[in-house]
Design an enzyme around this catalytic site. Structure first.
Site, PDB file in Angstrom:
ATOM      1  N   CYS A  91     -10.633  12.634  -8.321  1.00 37.81           N
ATOM      2  CA  CYS A  91     -10.159  13.970  -7.880  1.00 37.81           C
ATOM      3  C   CYS A  91     -11.218  15.019  -8.360  1.00 37.81           C
ATOM      4  O   CYS A  91     -10.926  16.265  -8.121  1.00 37.81           O
ATOM      5  CB  CYS A  91      -8.560  13.989  -8.610  1.00 37.81           C
ATOM      6  SG  CYS A  91      -7.678  12.966  -7.987  1.00 37.81           S
ATOM      7  N   HIS A 107      -6.974  21.187 -11.391  1.00 43.06           N
ATOM      8  CA  HIS A 107      -6.614  20.145 -10.626  1.00 43.06           C
ATOM      9  C   HIS A 107      -5.170  20.117 -10.475  1.00 43.06           C
ATOM     10  O   HIS A 107      -4.379  20.025 -11.369  1.00 43.06           O
ATOM     11  CB  HIS A 107      -6.957  18.720 -10.930  1.00 43.06           C
ATOM     12  CG  HIS A 107      -6.596  17.671  -9.832  1.00 43.06           C
ATOM     13  ND1 HIS A 107      -6.593  17.687  -8.640  1.00 43.06           N
ATOM     14  CD2 HIS A 107      -6.297  16.289 -10.229  1.00 43.06           C
ATOM     15  CE1 HIS A 107      -6.076  16.633  -8.342  1.00 43.06           C
ATOM     16  NE2 HIS A 107      -5.934  15.872  -9.025  1.00 43.06           N
ATOM     17  N   ASN A 160      -0.150  16.701  -4.748  1.00 45.39           N
ATOM     18  CA  ASN A 160      -1.623  16.390  -5.253  1.00 45.39           C
ATOM     19  C   ASN A 160      -2.564  15.992  -4.196  1.00 45.39           C
ATOM     20  O   ASN A 160      -2.257  14.552  -3.636  1.00 45.39           O
ATOM     21  CB  ASN A 160      -1.509  15.225  -6.510  1.00 45.39           C
ATOM     22  CG  ASN A 160      -2.885  14.882  -6.826  1.00 45.39           C
ATOM     23  OD1 ASN A 160      -3.885  15.023  -6.440  1.00 45.39           O
ATOM     24  ND2 ASN A 160      -2.808  13.858  -7.929  1.00 45.39           N
TER      25      ASN A 160
HETATM   26  N1  ACO Z   1      12.068   9.077  -8.936  1.00 40.16           N
HETATM   27  C1  ACO Z   1      13.033   8.760  -9.522  1.00 40.16           C
HETATM   28  N2  ACO Z   1      12.735   7.896 -10.733  1.00 40.16           N
HETATM   29  C2  ACO Z   1      11.365   7.413 -10.744  1.00 40.16           C
HETATM   30  C3  ACO Z   1      10.252   7.907  -9.953  1.00 40.16           C
HETATM   31  C4  ACO Z   1      10.679   8.839  -8.730  1.00 40.16           C
HETATM   32  N3  ACO Z   1       9.823   9.102  -7.891  1.00 40.16           N
HETATM   33  N4  ACO Z   1       8.982   7.442 -10.110  1.00 40.16           N
HETATM   34  C5  ACO Z   1       9.332   6.838 -11.453  1.00 40.16           C
HETATM   35  N5  ACO Z   1      10.704   6.922 -11.708  1.00 40.16           N
HETATM   36  C6  ACO Z   1      11.278   6.095 -12.999  1.00 40.16           C
HETATM   37  C7  ACO Z   1      10.709   5.042 -13.299  1.00 40.16           C
HETATM   38  O1  ACO Z   1      10.964   3.995 -12.775  1.00 40.16           O
HETATM   39  C8  ACO Z   1      11.083   5.238 -14.941  1.00 40.16           C
HETATM   40  O2  ACO Z   1      12.260   4.532 -15.063  1.00 40.16           O
HETATM   41  P1  ACO Z   1      12.828   3.585 -16.136  1.00 40.16           P
HETATM   42  O3  ACO Z   1      12.509   4.168 -17.463  1.00 40.16           O
HETATM   43  O4  ACO Z   1      14.052   2.915 -15.845  1.00 40.16           O
HETATM   44  O5  ACO Z   1      11.560   2.479 -16.275  1.00 40.16           O
HETATM   45  C9  ACO Z   1      11.185   6.696 -15.254  1.00 40.16           C
HETATM   46  O6  ACO Z   1      11.505   7.357 -14.110  1.00 40.16           O
HETATM   47  C10 ACO Z   1      10.013   7.097 -16.181  1.00 40.16           C
HETATM   48  O7  ACO Z   1       9.002   6.772 -15.417  1.00 40.16           O
HETATM   49  P2  ACO Z   1       7.664   7.383 -15.907  1.00 40.16           P
HETATM   50  O8  ACO Z   1       6.535   7.036 -15.444  1.00 40.16           O
HETATM   51  O9  ACO Z   1       7.420   7.242 -17.647  1.00 40.16           O
HETATM   52  O10 ACO Z   1       7.574   9.032 -15.736  1.00 40.16           O
HETATM   53  P3  ACO Z   1       6.843  10.097 -16.157  1.00 40.16           P
HETATM   54  O11 ACO Z   1       7.410  11.261 -17.141  1.00 40.16           O
HETATM   55  O12 ACO Z   1       5.377   9.525 -17.040  1.00 40.16           O
HETATM   56  O13 ACO Z   1       6.066  10.686 -15.066  1.00 40.16           O
HETATM   57  C11 ACO Z   1       4.435  10.657 -13.450  1.00 40.16           C
HETATM   58  C12 ACO Z   1       5.390  10.138 -13.936  1.00 40.16           C
HETATM   59  C13 ACO Z   1       4.968  11.713 -12.868  1.00 40.16           C
HETATM   60  C14 ACO Z   1       3.648   9.716 -12.637  1.00 40.16           C
HETATM   61  C15 ACO Z   1       3.377  11.211 -14.776  1.00 40.16           C
HETATM   62  O14 ACO Z   1       3.369  10.056 -15.456  1.00 40.16           O
HETATM   63  C16 ACO Z   1       2.221  11.596 -14.278  1.00 40.16           C
HETATM   64  O15 ACO Z   1       2.309  12.936 -13.417  1.00 40.16           O
HETATM   65  N6  ACO Z   1       1.014  11.091 -14.527  1.00 40.16           N
HETATM   66  C17 ACO Z   1      -0.053  11.451 -14.075  1.00 40.16           C
HETATM   67  C18 ACO Z   1      -0.248  11.407 -12.535  1.00 40.16           C
HETATM   68  C19 ACO Z   1      -1.858  11.745 -12.051  1.00 40.16           C
HETATM   69  O16 ACO Z   1      -2.123  12.986 -12.355  1.00 40.16           O
HETATM   70  N7  ACO Z   1      -1.935  11.263 -11.170  1.00 40.16           N
HETATM   71  C20 ACO Z   1      -3.302  11.616 -10.206  1.00 40.16           C
HETATM   72  C21 ACO Z   1      -4.431  11.678 -11.013  1.00 40.16           C
HETATM   73  S1  ACO Z   1      -5.772  11.018  -9.981  1.00 40.16           S
HETATM   74  C22 ACO Z   1      -5.513  11.776  -8.498  1.00 40.16           C
HETATM   75  O17 ACO Z   1      -5.113  12.913  -8.537  1.00 40.16           O
HETATM   76  C23 ACO Z   1      -5.798  10.917  -7.402  1.00 40.16           C
END
Ligand code: ACO
Length: 325
Positions: free
Chosen positions: A112, A252, A282
């Site tokens: 990214c 970003h 994103n």
């Molecule tokens: N809807 C509902 N529940 C969900 C979803 C969803 N879409 N996705 C995950 N969950 C659940 C999970 O299964 C988990 O449940 P569990 O506790 O029963 O296992 C719970 O929500 C928490 O999941 P986490 O992954 O711990 O949630 P988190 O608060 O970390 O948020 C997220 C997840 C949004 C992906 C976050 O980690 C994030 O933003 N990470 C960075 C992602 C990023 O920047 N990526 C791109 C970078 S590179 C590029 O841009 C291509």
């Protein structure tokens, strides 16, 4: 000779998909997506639209904004992670769509951070006197590599493209400093396992979903803030500026919580941060040029202001560029 941005453009596909729409595909909710990411809607390509078409539209808009024509472009750099074809990439399709004839082009893959890398590289080439006008396009069709059954990733991404035309600038104008970095130890945090030359596509890889993007979300999340903070501070030091000289920050657009945390760590004014991820999600390499173009066109960012663009992404790559508009 320095390099300055003389025109920007962006393109978002017409089709929009809301969080509510996604609840009909995977088990999720508008509340979860908004609270965890800040995203409300995203633009996605239709099946019959090609990723390079987005790059062409953004590139044309940048040329129009600069008041220049395709003949004025000396080099095209297309930053993308998921090109139209593994070979020959996306750059030749963008080039022919823009009518750049036999101008040189290449495709830059840096997660990214691709657009930030592209600006740093293009600025360096202009600075060295090798080219006069370089068009940097950031484009991404993430919907084409998203597993629409995986709620952990499919709610995060959108498609789009943005572009900036760089040309020669004077002292204290344009790109004032940059820092681009990598952390290869984090390469597997975000990867697409099959379809490359290590694991070519086969019936087995397709059955296993190896052609979809895999992400270790919390690992990416933890790395993103320190990476962008480091790059921002280094780019400002390279420009002999401090955060108090910065008018706008364009990070970003991955997750609002990542952006808020970065802004807190930098002790920067949240009102001077460009955020559009609620509308576009994103868009990877396209996220920064789209946000920059929107903020220039709606008059938020004005001539003479200092803007920091900072990104992190697959690779892991990260970086920042300081620009006077
Ligand atoms: N809807 C509902 N529940 C969900 C979803 C969803 N879409 N996705 C995950 N969950 C659940 C999970 O299964 C988990 O449940 P569990 O506790 O029963 O296992 C719970 O929500 C928490 O999941 P986490 O992954 O711990 O949630 P988190 O608060 O970390 O948020 C997220 C997840 C949004 C992906 C976050 O980690 C994030 O933003 N990470 C960075 C992602 C990023 O920047 N990526 C791109 C970078 S590179 C590029 O841009 C291509």
């Amino acid at each position: 000779m320095g390099a300055r941005i003389i025109g920007t453009g962006s393109y978002l596909p017409e089709k929009t998909v809301t969080n509510e729409d996604l609840t009909r595909i995977v088990e999720t909710s508008d509340e979860w997506i908004v609270k965890r990411t800040g995203i409300r809607t995203r633009h996605l390509l239709e099946r019959d639209e090609a990723p390079a078409d987005m790059g062409v539209a953004a590139g044309k808009a940048a040329l129009r904004a600069a008041g220049l024509s395709p003949e004025d472009v000396d080099l095209l750099v297309v930053a993308t992670n998921f090109p139209d074809m593994i070979c020959p990439g996306s750059a030749p399709f963008v080039s022919s769509g823009l009518g750049l004839d036999e101008r040189p082009f290449f495709y830059l893959k840096a997660g990214c951070s691709g657009f930030v890398y592209g600006l740093a590289v293009a600025g360096g080439l202009i600075d060295a006197g090798l080219y006069r006008h370089v068009l940097v396009v950031g484009m991404e069709a993430l919907s084409r590599v998203t597993d629409w059954d995986d709620r952990k990733t499919c709610v995060l991404f959108g498609d789009g493209a943005g572009a900036a035309l760089l040309g020669p600038g004077g002292d204290g104008e344009g790109i004032l400093g940059s820092s681009i970095r990598g952390d290869a130890g984090k390469a597997m945090l975000l990867h697409l396992p099959a379809g490359g030359t290590r694991t070519p596509a086969s019936h087995e890889t397709v059955d296993a979903g190896g052609h979809y993007l895999k992400m270790e979300g919390s690992g990416v999340y933890r790395s993103a803030v320190p990476m962008m903070e480091t790059a921002t501070r280094e780019a400002l030091a390279a420009a002999s500026l401090t955060l108090s000289d910065v008018d706008w920050l364009i990070p970003h657009q991955a997750n609002i919580r990542i952006i808020e945390s970065l802004v807190r760590r930098l002790k920067f004014d949240p009102n001077r941060v460009v955020v559009n991820l609620d509308r576009v999600a994103n868009t990877s390499t396209a996220s920064i040029p789209i946000a920059l173009d929107e903020a220039l066109r709606d008059g938020r960012i004005t001539s003479g202001e200092v803007v920091v663009l900072t990104a992190f992404g697959a690779g892991a790559t990260y970086g920042a560029v300081v620009v006077r508009i």
